[in-house]
Motif scaffolding. Structure first.
Motif, PDB file in Angstrom:
ATOM      1  N   THR A  61      67.903  -4.271   0.205  1.00  0.00           N
ATOM      2  CA  THR A  61      67.467  -2.921  -0.170  1.00  0.00           C
ATOM      3  C   THR A  61      66.893  -2.157   1.021  1.00  0.00           C
ATOM      4  O   THR A  61      66.227  -1.140   0.860  1.00  0.00           O
ATOM      5  CB  THR A  61      66.403  -2.985  -1.284  1.00  0.00           C
ATOM      6  OG1 THR A  61      65.303  -3.805  -0.838  1.00  0.00           O
ATOM      7  CG2 THR A  61      66.972  -3.541  -2.566  1.00  0.00           C
ATOM      8  N   MET A 207      70.900   4.125  -4.616  1.00  0.00           N
ATOM      9  CA  MET A 207      69.601   3.602  -5.076  1.00  0.00           C
ATOM     10  C   MET A 207      68.460   4.402  -4.457  1.00  0.00           C
ATOM     11  O   MET A 207      67.477   4.749  -5.129  1.00  0.00           O
ATOM     12  CB  MET A 207      69.450   2.136  -4.679  1.00  0.00           C
ATOM     13  CG  MET A 207      70.453   1.181  -5.277  1.00  0.00           C
ATOM     14  SD  MET A 207      70.158  -0.493  -4.650  1.00  0.00           S
ATOM     15  CE  MET A 207      71.743  -1.265  -4.969  1.00  0.00           C
ATOM     16  N   PRO A 225      63.521   0.154  -4.801  1.00  0.00           N
ATOM     17  CA  PRO A 225      64.241   0.521  -6.030  1.00  0.00           C
ATOM     18  C   PRO A 225      63.909  -0.426  -7.176  1.00  0.00           C
ATOM     19  O   PRO A 225      63.729  -1.627  -6.979  1.00  0.00           O
ATOM     20  CB  PRO A 225      65.721   0.400  -5.632  1.00  0.00           C
ATOM     21  CG  PRO A 225      65.736   0.454  -4.145  1.00  0.00           C
ATOM     22  CD  PRO A 225      64.443  -0.145  -3.692  1.00  0.00           C
ATOM     23  N   ILE A 230      69.021  -0.699  -9.347  1.00  0.00           N
ATOM     24  CA  ILE A 230      69.917  -1.574  -8.586  1.00  0.00           C
ATOM     25  C   ILE A 230      71.141  -1.956  -9.421  1.00  0.00           C
ATOM     26  O   ILE A 230      72.279  -1.889  -8.956  1.00  0.00           O
ATOM     27  CB  ILE A 230      69.157  -2.836  -8.115  1.00  0.00           C
ATOM     28  CG1 ILE A 230      68.035  -2.458  -7.153  1.00  0.00           C
ATOM     29  CG2 ILE A 230      70.119  -3.816  -7.448  1.00  0.00           C
ATOM     30  CD1 ILE A 230      67.140  -3.622  -6.760  1.00  0.00           C
ATOM     31  N   CYS A 233      73.515   1.155 -10.038  1.00  0.00           N
ATOM     32  CA  CYS A 233      74.266   1.528  -8.834  1.00  0.00           C
ATOM     33  C   CYS A 233      75.311   0.474  -8.480  1.00  0.00           C
ATOM     34  O   CYS A 233      76.425   0.807  -8.049  1.00  0.00           O
ATOM     35  CB  CYS A 233      73.306   1.722  -7.664  1.00  0.00           C
ATOM     36  SG  CYS A 233      72.229   3.155  -7.853  1.00  0.00           S
TER      37      CYS A 233
END
Length: 453
Positions: A61, A207, A225, A230, A233
């Motif tokens: 991320t 995200m 996020p 997550i 997406c």
């Protein structure tokens, strides 16, 4: 607050649609070369890419944090009295710019950057709605602009060297024009790695946008996020990838250079290594630019191959125009929001739907699908026409010349042997005639024949 919440819902829906366009826009990054070389069948390739994009979206991320907590200064926008609705509205306007550019370049078969379209749309909308102070240009330069310049060049150099090494360490073992068919099996692994890497980088951008909108309305404070973001997406980009994006697959697979198995293996290895390294560092680079640079580098690395610089030039022009073009559309959409407030968001939404439907309708007039994507490339202005029977490479010419020389030598040997046989036969016949003349006649005379009776 209810108006702001409604705008955030619209932002989430539009962001997920952008994620969907990102999926089919970038399928070619992983699967154009294995489809072109026959390593994977078209439908199998897009299914594999979709699954691996889904998995890759859960692995990191860092890029999402770059967008949700770095590029846009939320504090500079949230200080106003109408910040609760203005910030999500600007994000909405920026997404319109990104989606418009994505759809247009997809229609043209141009492998442009979905990432830079998103960044351009957000920057353009923020400049109009909140001013330059709301953008962290240091983050933009270090984590967006510089990677855009360095990553394609780096990937191209790596692909060039890898192609040289691959052809230098292996020898052609069959008479087929492609040769080195064993690399097709390797392409299955490397293309899968590219698809996985794409999920770790591109899915996170959406995200980050959704997280940015949630922070703006106060539904979230951290830049990390949430799990549902997550998952949403990841699933959306996987669905988009499954759609294929065959126009861009055609351009990358055939438009830039005729890709051979060893060449494709080198290009995909370079692409995956560059994307995974950048994802780990939080660089929101363009996977399309990396993949295109790798294909060009591999084309330069294979002796006898030809890079179609006309197509490469059009792609690079698209790269240069992406940020300002998406930024311009995002700025216009933001201007409507600034002038008309909430009604501006409604008008923007109607215009966005009209643009999307119009571009989709236009694409149906000249449909490209899995059945014709790798056929002879159409002369559409977005790609060049590929010769059905390309000229032989230098090595192939050398092999043909050696074969012709061997046939000529064999024919000369046969002619010489035949001439020697004819000469020996003639000499034998001459010898027999001479022997017959020298020996006494043994045939009986007529008198001897009557006496014997």
């Amino acid at each position: 607050m209810e108006t702001a919440a409604l705008i955030v819902v619209l932002v989430i829906l539009l962001a997920l649609f952008f994620d969907f366009t990102n999926g089919f826009h970038d399928t070619a990054n992983a699967m154009a070369t294995p489809i072109a070389t026959g390593a994977l069948k078209p439908k199998t390739a897009v299914i594999l890419a979709a699954l691996l994009n889904l998995v890759g979206a859960f692995l990191s991320t860092e890029v999402a944090k770059t967008i949700s907590g770095g590029m846009i200064k939320e504090d500079a926008i949230m200080s106003g009295s109408n910040a609760a609705t203005l910030f999500p509205s600007l994000i909405f306007a920026g997404l319109i710019g990104a989606i418009t550019w994505n759809m247009l370049t997809w229609l043209l078969g141009l492998p442009s950057s979905s990432s830079h379209a998103l960044f351009g749309g957000l920057i353009g909308a923020t400049l109009v709605g909140a001013g330059a102070m709301a953008i962290d240009f240091g983050i933009v330069v270090t984590k967006v602009v510089l990677p855009a310049l360095i990553a394609p060049l780096t990937a191209g150099i790596i692909a060039f060297v890898a192609t040289k090494v691959a052809y230098g360490m292996t020898r052609r073992y069959d008479g087929k024009p492609d040769g080195r068919d064993g690399f097709r099996w390797g392409q299955i692994f490397t293309s899968s790695l590219v698809a996985l890497a794409h999920g770790t980088n591109d899915a996170q951008k959406t995200m980050g946008v959704i997280t940015l909108a949630l922070i703006a309305i106060g539904w979230q404070t951290a830049s990390q996020p949430q799990l549902w973001v997550i998952v949403a997406c990841a699933v959306t980009i996987a669905l988009g990838t499954y759609m294929g994006g065959w126009r861009i697959i055609r351009t990358l697979g055939k438009g830039l250079t005729d890709v051979k198995p060893a060449q494709g293996f080198a290009a995909e290895s370079s692409t995956s290594a560059t994307i995974l390294a950048s994802s780990a560092l939080g660089f929101a680079l363009s996977t399309t630019q990396v993949a295109s640079g790798s294909v060009i580098g591999s084309g330069l690395g294979r002796r006898g191959s030809k890079v179609r610089w006309g197509t490469a030039g059009r792609i690079m022009i698209g790269w240069v125009l992406t940020l300002p073009a998406a930024g311009g559309v995002g700025a216009l959409a933001a201007l409507v929001v600034v002038w008309l407030g909430t009604w501006g968001v409604v008008i923007d939404a109607i215009i966005a739907v009209a643009i999307i439907l119009g571009l989709f309708w236009r694409s149906r007039q000249d449909e490209v699908h899995s059945g014709n994507a790798m056929s002879e490339v159409a002369d559409s202005g977005a790609a060049v026409k590929v010769k059905k029977n390309p000229p032989p490479t230098r090595r192939q010419r050398m092999i043909l010349q050696a074969e012709k020389a061997a046939k000529k030598a064999e024919k000369r040997a046969q002619d010489k042997h035949h001439a020697a046989d004819v000469l020996r036969e003639k000499e034998r016949q001459d010898a027999e005639r001479k022997a017959a003349k020298k020996s006494p006649s043994t045939a009986p005379t007529k008198t001897e024949d009557r006496g014997s009776r």
